[in-house]
Design a protein around this motif. Structure first.
Motif, short mmCIF file in Angstrom:
data_model
loop_
_atom_site.label_atom_id
_atom_site.label_comp_id
_atom_site.label_asym_id
_atom_site.label_seq_id
_atom_site.Cartn_x
_atom_site.Cartn_y
_atom_site.Cartn_z
N ARG A 50 0.84 -1.19 0.00
CA ARG A 50 0.00 0.00 0.00
C ARG A 50 0.88 1.24 0.00
NH1 ARG A 50 -3.40 -0.63 5.36
NH2 ARG A 50 -4.30 1.36 4.70
N CYS A 51 0.30 2.36 -0.41
CA CYS A 51 1.08 3.60 -0.57
C CYS A 51 0.44 4.78 0.14
CB CYS A 51 1.24 3.94 -2.06
SG CYS A 51 2.06 2.65 -3.01
N ASP A 52 -0.47 4.52 1.07
CA ASP A 52 -1.22 5.61 1.69
C ASP A 52 -0.71 6.00 3.07
OD1 ASP A 52 -2.05 3.13 2.65
OD2 ASP A 52 -4.10 3.78 3.01
N PHE A 53 0.47 5.51 3.46
CA PHE A 53 1.08 5.97 4.69
C PHE A 53 1.76 7.31 4.45
CE2 PHE A 53 1.86 1.28 6.01
CZ PHE A 53 0.54 1.16 6.42
N PRO A 54 2.06 8.07 5.51
CA PRO A 54 2.78 9.34 5.31
C PRO A 54 4.07 9.15 4.53
CG PRO A 54 1.96 9.19 7.55
CD PRO A 54 1.69 7.86 6.92
N GLY A 55 4.22 9.94 3.48
CA GLY A 55 5.40 9.82 2.63
C GLY A 55 5.30 8.76 1.56
N GLY A 56 4.20 8.01 1.52
CA GLY A 56 4.00 7.00 0.49
C GLY A 56 3.52 7.63 -0.80
N ASP A 57 3.75 6.93 -1.92
CA ASP A 57 3.33 7.45 -3.22
C ASP A 57 3.34 6.32 -4.23
OD1 ASP A 57 2.88 9.90 -5.08
OD2 ASP A 57 4.54 8.80 -6.03
N ALA A 58 2.23 6.13 -4.91
CA ALA A 58 2.09 4.99 -5.82
C ALA A 58 3.02 5.09 -7.02
CB ALA A 58 0.64 4.87 -6.27
N ALA A 59 3.17 6.28 -7.59
CA ALA A 59 4.06 6.42 -8.74
C ALA A 59 5.50 6.13 -8.34
CB ALA A 59 3.94 7.83 -9.32
N THR A 60 5.88 6.58 -7.16
CA THR A 60 7.23 6.30 -6.66
C THR A 60 7.42 4.81 -6.45
OG1 THR A 60 7.31 8.46 -5.60
CG2 THR A 60 8.87 6.82 -4.82
N LEU A 61 6.41 4.14 -5.91
CA LEU A 61 6.52 2.69 -5.71
C LEU A 61 6.68 1.98 -7.05
CD1 LEU A 61 6.45 0.27 -3.79
CD2 LEU A 61 3.97 0.17 -4.14
N TYR A 62 5.93 2.38 -8.05
CA TYR A 62 6.05 1.75 -9.37
C TYR A 62 7.49 1.83 -9.86
CZ TYR A 62 5.15 0.68 -14.28
OH TYR A 62 5.16 0.11 -15.54
N ARG A 63 8.11 3.00 -9.75
CA ARG A 63 9.47 3.17 -10.24
C ARG A 63 10.46 2.36 -9.40
NH1 ARG A 63 8.20 9.58 -10.35
NH2 ARG A 63 6.54 9.43 -11.93
N SER A 64 10.19 2.25 -8.10
CA SER A 64 11.05 1.42 -7.26
C SER A 64 10.96 -0.04 -7.67
CB SER A 64 10.65 1.58 -5.79
OG SER A 64 10.93 2.88 -5.31
N ILE A 65 9.75 -0.50 -7.96
CA ILE A 65 9.58 -1.90 -8.37
C ILE A 65 10.27 -2.16 -9.71
CG2 ILE A 65 7.86 -3.60 -9.12
CD1 ILE A 65 6.01 -2.38 -6.93
N ARG A 66 10.20 -1.21 -10.62
CA ARG A 66 10.91 -1.40 -11.89
C ARG A 66 12.41 -1.52 -11.66
NH1 ARG A 66 7.66 -3.67 -15.07
NH2 ARG A 66 9.41 -3.56 -16.52
N ARG A 67 12.90 -0.87 -10.61
CA ARG A 67 14.32 -1.00 -10.27
C ARG A 67 14.62 -2.43 -9.81
NH1 ARG A 67 17.66 2.90 -6.03
NH2 ARG A 67 19.69 2.60 -7.02
N ILE A 68 13.72 -3.02 -9.05
CA ILE A 68 13.89 -4.42 -8.65
C ILE A 68 13.81 -5.33 -9.86
CG2 ILE A 68 12.90 -6.29 -7.27
CD1 ILE A 68 11.81 -4.09 -5.37
N PHE A 69 12.88 -5.03 -10.77
CA PHE A 69 12.71 -5.86 -11.96
C PHE A 69 13.92 -5.80 -12.89
CE2 PHE A 69 7.75 -6.01 -12.17
CZ PHE A 69 7.73 -6.67 -10.95
N ALA A 70 14.80 -4.82 -12.71
CA ALA A 70 16.02 -4.74 -13.51
C ALA A 70 17.10 -5.70 -13.02
CB ALA A 70 16.56 -3.31 -13.50
N LEU A 71 16.89 -6.31 -11.86
CA LEU A 71 17.83 -7.33 -11.38
C LEU A 71 17.70 -8.58 -12.26
CD1 LEU A 71 17.15 -6.99 -7.54
CD2 LEU A 71 19.17 -6.15 -8.78
N PRO A 72 18.71 -9.45 -12.26
CA PRO A 72 18.62 -10.68 -13.07
C PRO A 72 17.37 -11.48 -12.75
CG PRO A 72 20.86 -10.37 -12.28
CD PRO A 72 20.03 -9.32 -11.59
N ASP A 73 16.77 -12.09 -13.77
CA ASP A 73 15.52 -12.82 -13.60
C ASP A 73 15.59 -13.88 -12.52
OD1 ASP A 73 14.16 -11.37 -15.48
OD2 ASP A 73 14.17 -12.93 -17.03
N ALA A 74 16.76 -14.50 -12.35
CA ALA A 74 16.89 -15.60 -11.39
C ALA A 74 17.09 -15.12 -9.96
CB ALA A 74 18.05 -16.51 -11.79
#
Length: 288
Positions: free
Chosen positions: A174-198
């Motif tokens: 969830r992104c509704d805590f103080p300082g949370g943001d859905a767009a920011t979370l999306y970009r953070s997850i894409r950073r994780i997805f850039a790691l090797p598939d395995a």
């Protein structure tokens, strides 16, 4: 790719997984997100869950270098100081804990005696900071969106992602805590997805969706990219943000938010005792 060993521990009352990761060559270890037992009805704390982690570390003769919080949790109290006292190691979190402290120190009226500079922790990780777990290369990645202080720790072929991602069949934080943001979370997850598939992803929570047997805490980048119900490949930022905001609007405040954050912003230390020798947690009324 270097491969740490990992042992996970499940705290069912808060649906939380703690993890012990270690280098099998040197037996140097890191403990992630260890839980303090807490009964909200009685106000009693306990150490059974943390003691299970301690017993495992001692039985395996591991040498704890790090006690790492992936973020300031809102769903359980940290037992990191208790574990550090018994096993040693440095207690660490991301440097953006200062933002969390500033926000919640105001909410809880913590007073001038409460430091808002992260000094309660032994170390504050910076984005991209590299370190070693024994002989295994590790890196801390700042992945905000759920909270400002969220970090993913990549240790060899394993990544400890906190609340950023859940199992693919459950989705994302969830992104509704103080300082949370859905767009920011999306970009953070894409950073994780850039790691090797395995890359093995070790999660902090699982909520066992209907139709799946048992609680699970390990998945892979590939499984998330192809199957995450909220953020798999092909779902763009706008669609994710719209989904996340609509979903968050239906969620209740976590049961332990107020007790947990005022302890975890103190690096797991309980508030100081008052003049009668008793420690108290504050519950602000009509403030959230």
């Amino acid at each position: 790719m270097q491969r740490p060993e990992v042992k996970s521990f499940f705290h069912e009352p808060s649906n939380t997984f703690s993890h012990v990761a270690w280098d099998p060559a040197t037996m140097k270890a890191a403990v992630f997100d260890v839980v303090l037992d807490y009964d909200a009805a009685s106000g009693c704390t306990g150490h059974a869950s943390a003691d299970a982690v301690i017993a495992f570390v001692q039985a395996q003769r591991l040498d704890v270098e790090w006690l790492i919080e992936t973020h300031a949790h809102a769903d359980h109290l940290s037992a990191a100081p208790y574990v550090r006292e018994r096993l040693g190691g440095r207690l660490a979190i991301g440097e953006h804990i200062r933002e969390v402290q500033a926000t919640f120190a105001t909410l809880f009226n913590a007073g001038a005696g409460f430091a808002r500079d992260g000094s309660q922790f032994d170390h504050l990780f910076a984005d991209g900071e590299r370190y070693l777990l024994g002989g295994i290369e590790a890196q801390a990645l700042h992945t905000p969106g759920h909270t400002p202080a969220c970090m993913v720790h990549v240790i060899g072929d394993a990544a400890f992602v906190g609340d950023t991602l859940f199992m693919p069949d459950y989705g994302t934080a969830r992104c509704d805590f103080p300082g949370g943001d859905a767009a920011t979370l999306y970009r953070s997850i894409r950073r994780i997805f850039a790691l090797p598939d395995a890359t093995r992803l070790f999660l902090c929570h699982d909520y066992q969706v209907p139709g799946r047997d048992g609680f699970v805490c390990e998945t892979t980048v590939a499984a998330q990219r192809t199957g995450n119900v909220h953020v798999r490949d092909g779902i763009d930022e706008a669609a994710f943000v719209a989904m996340r905001r609509a979903r968050d609007a239906t969620l209740k405040v976590p049961q332990l938010l107020l007790p947990a954050v005022q302890v975890n912003m103190r690096a797991g230390h309980l508030p100081p005792a008052e003049d009668n020798g008793v420690r108290y947690l504050k519950i602000p009324l009509d403030a959230i």
